[in-house]
Design an enzyme around this catalytic site. Structure first.
Site, PDB file in Angstrom:
ATOM      1  N   ARG A 284      -7.285  -8.166  -9.495  1.00 55.14           N
ATOM      2  CA  ARG A 284      -8.010  -9.406  -9.808  1.00 55.14           C
ATOM      3  C   ARG A 284      -9.456  -9.054 -10.089  1.00 55.14           C
ATOM      4  NH1 ARG A 284     -10.951  -9.521  -5.225  1.00 55.14           N
ATOM      5  NH2 ARG A 284      -9.946  -8.992  -3.259  1.00 55.14           N
TER       6      ARG A 284
ATOM      7  N   GLU B   8      -3.277   6.855   7.974  1.00 48.84           N
ATOM      8  CA  GLU B   8      -4.167   7.693   7.189  1.00 48.84           C
ATOM      9  C   GLU B   8      -5.124   8.441   8.109  1.00 48.84           C
ATOM     10  OE1 GLU B   8      -4.710   4.999   3.131  1.00 48.84           O
ATOM     11  OE2 GLU B   8      -6.298   5.054   4.638  1.00 48.84           O
TER      12      GLU B   8
ATOM     13  N   LYS C 218       0.813  -1.222   0.000  1.00 49.87           N
ATOM     14  CA  LYS C 218       0.000   0.000   0.000  1.00 49.87           C
ATOM     15  C   LYS C 218       0.841   1.263   0.000  1.00 49.87           C
ATOM     16  CE  LYS C 218      -4.189  -1.866   2.145  1.00 49.87           C
ATOM     17  NZ  LYS C 218      -3.885  -3.281   2.002  1.00 49.87           N
TER      18      LYS C 218
ATOM     19  N   HIS D 223     -15.138  -4.439   8.135  1.00 53.86           N
ATOM     20  CA  HIS D 223     -14.363  -4.195   6.917  1.00 53.86           C
ATOM     21  C   HIS D 223     -14.650  -5.202   5.806  1.00 53.86           C
ATOM     22  CE1 HIS D 223     -12.143  -1.161   9.120  1.00 53.86           C
ATOM     23  NE2 HIS D 223     -11.773  -2.051  10.021  1.00 53.86           N
TER      24      HIS D 223
END
Length: 612
Positions: free
Chosen positions: A297, A200, A116, A235
């Site tokens: 994907r 973040e 990430k 999540h």
């Protein structure tokens, strides 16, 4: 064009890929573990190869065995589906090195987007907006704490190699940061072998918006519009839809253009998804939507994109992998209507969504929707894999129609004795915020209790089911100047329940048991079996008929005081008389039995209230 395809996956996505490959005239090869020997995807494929024991780490995650199976079966290509090895760059490279076609992006693209922190740096360079935060090599706890303090709380700590909701922690204050960081790093190291994190800004009213992108080997990249996946639990996506509610044309153009730039930045080929987080506190605005990550994907929720565009994304994958250009140009793609997808899991909401395993004795999702599944009635739900048993997809000309169609399909779902989340999904679809299209990713966490399905069917559903279990009988329960009525005792999932029947029962021989489906849930309703209570006396004072018969004597009236063992009613059955007696001292609170009346097995005749 690919002539034969090995699917390195299982369940519904394997069946989904087989369906398109067969339509294209491509021979399909399934792989399977011990647990999946009789699975639907194995039976649907043209050929199947056993690759190991039931645990995924001994079968579906062993790349060498999958490549060996491809060679053994003469496959030209390998499609990874999603999950398992689908985003493993080393496996993708090994497939290519074996001389096989990899139906997916180049391994370098997977690597570029797999971490990430590196992916965010690439996005910044490509002009793609990213969430404010810290991405750096300095992973010292003190440095991370200072960066979090500077960003301002709440913040989100995320494993740089993470995915699937793992390695993520929300931190609301500086005093909580150190413990959350340690926990997140420990989980990241265990799950991904990499403890590095990024930080973040946590968005307080977040929506999860993602864009489907597609690239080919000729340098073309297009988008197939956005999806909204904001309804999540821990999540994990629960219900997805396309397009996103409240997305205006200008914002759509901006976010989709950013997604295309992201794909171009890594020379992307094949199906991919660019995930964004939106601050929806003031609606969807282009300047409040930021890049989160790329999934290299096909996504679980790809059917909603197929439904609104009329395109088969698996067919696109196979054509692109064969070297063909994209089937459509950007100006040939348009949104038609609205689509929603619900993920149907074998899990029990009443037990904190624990997976439910066992045989699907009954499994019926009805007609009127698209159902992508890897199981059928009689299949075994094993403990070894993800408990998703189906995706239910509804299309409509507008959002309201799509939502109502999906809710109706899930309301009528029959899944038994395995538990499912269908009732929970119905509640979620009917929640006022979802109906209004104002969902954010925290809705389920806030409203969890309100979204829990009922513990019993509605009264009308119970009455309708109970009628099938009692004999038609115009005399039983007759009272002068009153509607025919009888109260009968049954077992609902092995728990005693009394049902007031306001109509006559079944014609002919009553059933012994029946499934009751209501609001997405299924229960087993059975005729009463009073274990060890030969005289029909229940511990709660309900005196039940132990068998079908005729009441020949009633020795009490409502309000009478009775003592333990006192005869209350005499039943004639099988040419014998059976005395039903009081189980304890008390008062006749209710008398249903009438002399001369015919009764069924389990019919409540007298209710005794115990003395205080």
């Amino acid at each position: 064009m690919i002539g034969s395809l090995l699917i390195a996956n299982r369940g519904e996505i394997a069946c989904r890929i087989i369906r398109t490959a067969r339509a294209m005239g491509i021979r399909t090869i399934a792989v399977y573990s011990d647990a999946d020997r009789d699975a639907l995807h194995v039976r649907q494929a043209d050929e199947a190869v056993h690759i190991g024991a039931s645990p995924a780490r001994e079968s579906y995650l062993v790349g060498e065995r999958i490549i060996a199976a491809a060679r053994e079966s003469g496959a030209d290509a390998i499609h990874p589906g999603y999950g398992f090895l689908s985003e493993n760059a080393d496996f993708a490279q090994a497939v290519r090195d074996a001389g096989l076609v990899w139906v997916g992006p180049h391994p370098d693209s997977i690597r570029a987007m797999g971490l990430k922190d590196a992916a965010k740096q690439r996005m910044i360079a490509a002009g793609v907006p990213v969430t404010p935060g810290y991405i750096g090599e300095d992973q010292a706890p003190d440095r991370l704490q200072r960066e979090a303090d500077a960003i301002g709380y709440p913040v989100l700590i995320k494993a740089v190699a993470g995915g699937g909701g793992k390695g993520m922690r929300r931190v609301d204050s500086a005093t909580d940061f150190a413990d959350a960081l340690t926990s997140c790093q420990r989980e990241a190291s265990s799950s991904f072998g990499n403890s590095d994190v990024l930080i973040e800004k946590y968005i307080l009213s977040p929506r999860h918006i993602e864009v489907q992108v597609f690239g080919d080997t000729h340098g073309n990249v297009v988008h197939l519009f956005e999806r909204d996946c904001s309804l999540q639990r821990r999540h994990q996506k629960v219900i997805e839809e396309a397009p996103a509610p409240g997305m205006d044309a200008a914002t759509r153009a901006a976010i989709c253009a950013a997604a295309v730039r992201a794909a171009q930045a890594v020379d992307y080929v094949g199906a991919g998804t660019i995930e964004f987080i939106a601050d929806a506190s003031e609606g969807l605005r282009a300047d409040r939507i930021w890049f989160m990550e790329m999934n290299t994907r096909l996504q679980v929720e790809h059917p909603v994109t197929e439904e609104i565009t009329g395109q088969d994304l698996v067919e696109w994958q196979l054509r692109v992998a064969s070297g063909e250009p994209l089937p459509r140009r950007q100006d040939e793609l348009a949104i038609d209507g609205w689509a929603m997808e619900a993920r149907l899991y074998a899990e029990d909401p009443a037990r904190d969504f624990l997976p439910s395993i066992g045989r699907l004795v009954a499994f019926d999702l009805g007609d009127g929707t698209r159902v992508d599944t890897g199981v059928e009635q009689g299949a075994e739900i094993s403990p070894f894999y993800d408990p998703m048993i189906a995706k239910v997809i509804a299309w409509g000309p507008d959002r309201a129609t799509a939502r109502e169609t999906l809710a109706a399909a899930l309301d009528g779902a029959v899944v038994w004795p395995v538990r499912s989340n269908a009732g929970f999904l119905v509640q979620a679809l009917d929640h006022p915020d979802f109906v209004a299209g104002t969902v954010d990713t925290g809705l389920i966490a806030r409203e969890n209790e309100a979204l829990m399905p009922a513990t019993q069917p509605r009264e009308e559903a119970l009455i309708e089911a109970a009628r099938a279990l009692v004999a038609a009988n115009p005399i039983a329960g007759f009272r002068l100047n009153a509607a025919p009525r009888r109260t009968a005792r049954f077992l609902l999932d092995d728990e005693a329940i009394s049902i007031d029947l306001d109509a006559y029962g079944a014609e002919g021989t009553p059933a012994d048991e029946v499934l009751v489906s209501d609001a997405g849930q299924t229960w087993l309703l059975q005729r009463w079996r009073a274990s060890g209570v030969a005289v029909g006396a229940a511990a709660d004072g309900a005196i039940l008929s132990p068998m079908p018969g005729r009441i020949i004597a009633v020795d009490v009236v409502e309000g009478d005081r009775v003592v333990s063992g006192q005869k209350l009613v005499t039943l004639e059955a099988m040419k014998m008389e059976h005395s039903l007696t009081a189980p304890f001292d008390g008062v006749v609170a209710e008398l249903v039995a009438v002399e001369g009346g015919q009764v069924s097995d389990g019919t409540m005749l007298v209710q005794i209230e115990k003395d205080a």
